[in-house]
Design a protein around this motif. Structure first.
Motif, short mmCIF file in Angstrom:
data_model
loop_
_atom_site.label_atom_id
_atom_site.label_comp_id
_atom_site.label_asym_id
_atom_site.label_seq_id
_atom_site.Cartn_x
_atom_site.Cartn_y
_atom_site.Cartn_z
N THR A 87 0.51 -1.38 0.72
CA THR A 87 0.41 -0.10 0.24
C THR A 87 0.75 1.16 0.46
O THR A 87 2.06 0.99 0.67
N ASN A 88 0.58 2.67 -0.87
CA ASN A 88 0.81 3.61 -1.04
C ASN A 88 2.45 3.91 -0.91
O ASN A 88 3.17 4.34 -0.50
N LEU A 89 2.93 3.05 -2.39
CA LEU A 89 3.99 3.07 -2.95
C LEU A 89 4.56 3.37 -3.70
O LEU A 89 4.85 3.49 -4.80
N SER A 90 2.82 4.22 -4.10
CA SER A 90 3.05 4.96 -5.83
C SER A 90 3.59 3.77 -7.02
O SER A 90 3.59 4.25 -8.08
N SER A 111 -3.81 -1.12 -2.11
CA SER A 111 -4.44 -0.15 -1.58
C SER A 111 -3.47 1.58 -1.75
O SER A 111 -2.03 1.51 -1.89
N SER A 112 -4.25 2.42 -2.57
CA SER A 112 -3.59 3.93 -2.60
C SER A 112 -2.08 3.70 -3.36
O SER A 112 -0.81 4.63 -3.06
N ASN A 113 -2.51 3.38 -4.67
CA ASN A 113 -1.09 3.55 -6.06
C ASN A 113 -1.51 4.22 -7.13
O ASN A 113 -2.52 5.09 -6.59
N ALA A 114 -1.21 3.55 -7.85
CA ALA A 114 -1.84 4.59 -9.43
C ALA A 114 -1.88 2.85 -10.34
O ALA A 114 -1.58 3.09 -11.54
N LEU A 115 -2.48 1.85 -9.75
CA LEU A 115 -3.29 0.51 -10.10
C LEU A 115 -3.51 0.86 -11.72
O LEU A 115 -5.12 2.06 -11.64
N THR A 116 -4.00 0.61 -13.44
CA THR A 116 -5.12 0.79 -13.86
C THR A 116 -5.25 -0.55 -15.10
O THR A 116 -5.34 -1.52 -14.00
N GLY A 117 -6.36 -0.46 -15.16
CA GLY A 117 -6.67 -1.96 -15.74
C GLY A 117 -7.98 -1.85 -15.06
O GLY A 117 -8.03 -1.89 -14.12
N PRO A 118 -8.24 -3.25 -15.39
CA PRO A 118 -9.76 -3.73 -14.64
C PRO A 118 -9.07 -4.50 -13.53
O PRO A 118 -8.22 -5.35 -13.35
#
Length: 279
Positions: A87-90, A111-118
């Protein structure tokens, strides 16, 4: 006899050494499924802050030693990956469907990252999963109804993403579900009654879990208010219509004024001609 006894002792010692070697190998070698899970996950994400420097192929081959973990964010239980908390590792990239290979996983927190996609439908194979937290990312697409196959789920937290579509009715069948949050997404349609009309000792899911989805409606959200007054299009239409009507009236008024003026001038000319002397 002594020679026979010594030979027997050597045999027993050899057998004991082989047994101990096998036991040591069992506790130190990685589960092939966990190794595939970790390898594919590391390939699907980018780590711009280099927070996962020890996530290497060498470590994936031996991530656990009993209850000891050699990977940041991983917790081990009896030599298997038990929990992943990154979590929260960019982190960027997408969630690998090969996460399903971590079959002993009971908690997944990205949680709290910038992951995309489904959200991968293959997560349904994590049959021991109790906590799923994918909140505060940029995940899109629908919520997989296949998550119902994770019968031990206690927590589903997907808030602050870009998820679309309807909330699957099947999620209400998760009898252990105690926390559910899909607020601030782009979900639409009715909130399943199976999630809100819960009986017995099951915790109630309140409105804050659904807020921030413009096209989502139903209990426990407040009723959608009917639009009061005129819409923007109606106002523009009325404005254009009234403007056209005013133009027509103005044009008609000018025409009438010109007619009246023309008649008056004709009458005045007649009066003047009568007053003019004959030569």
């Amino acid at each position: 006899m002594k020679g026979g006894g010594g030979g027997g002792g050597l045999v027993w010692r050899a057998l004991l050494a082989s047994v101990l070697t096998c036991a040591a190998l069992r506790t130190t070698s990685s589960d092939p499924s966990d190794e595939a899970c970790l390898t594919h996950l590391s390939e699907s994400i980018q780590d711009p802050t280099r927070s996962l420097q020890n996530w290497t192929k060498a470590t994936f081959a031996n991530p656990c030693n009993g209850f000891t973990s050699y990977l940041r964010g991983a917790t081990c239980n009896n030599g298997r990956i038990y929990k992943l908390s990154l979590t929260n590792l960019s982190l960027r990239g997408s969630i690998s469907p090969y996460l399903a290979n971590c079959t002993n996983l009971q908690a997944l927190d990205l949680s709290s990252n910038a992951l995309t996609g489904p959200i991968p439908t293959d997560l349904q194979y994590l049959v021991n999963l109790a906590v799923l937290n994918l909140s505060s990312n940029r995940l899109n697409g629908p919520i997989p109804p296949q998550l119902t196959m994770c019968a031990y789920l206690n927590v589903i937290d997907l808030h602050d993403n870009l998820l679309t579509g309807q909330i699957p009715q099947q999620l209400g069948l998760l009898l252990r579900l105690s926390a559910f949050d899909v607020s601030n997404n782009r979900l639409s349609g009715p909130i399943p009654a199976t999630l809100t009309n819960r009986s017995g000792n099951l915790p109630k899911i309140n409105a804050s879990s659904f807020e921030g989805n413009k096209d989502l409606y139903g209990y426990p959200l407040p009723p959608r208010q009917k639009q009061k007054g005129l819409s923007v299009l109606a106002i523009v239409g009325i404005g254009l219509g009234s403007g056209f009507a005013s133009l027509v009236l103005s044009f008609t008024g000018v025409c009438i004024w010109l007619k009246i003026t023309e008649r008056k001038m004709a009458l005045d000319e007649g009066k003047i001609s009568q007053l003019m002397p004959d030569y």
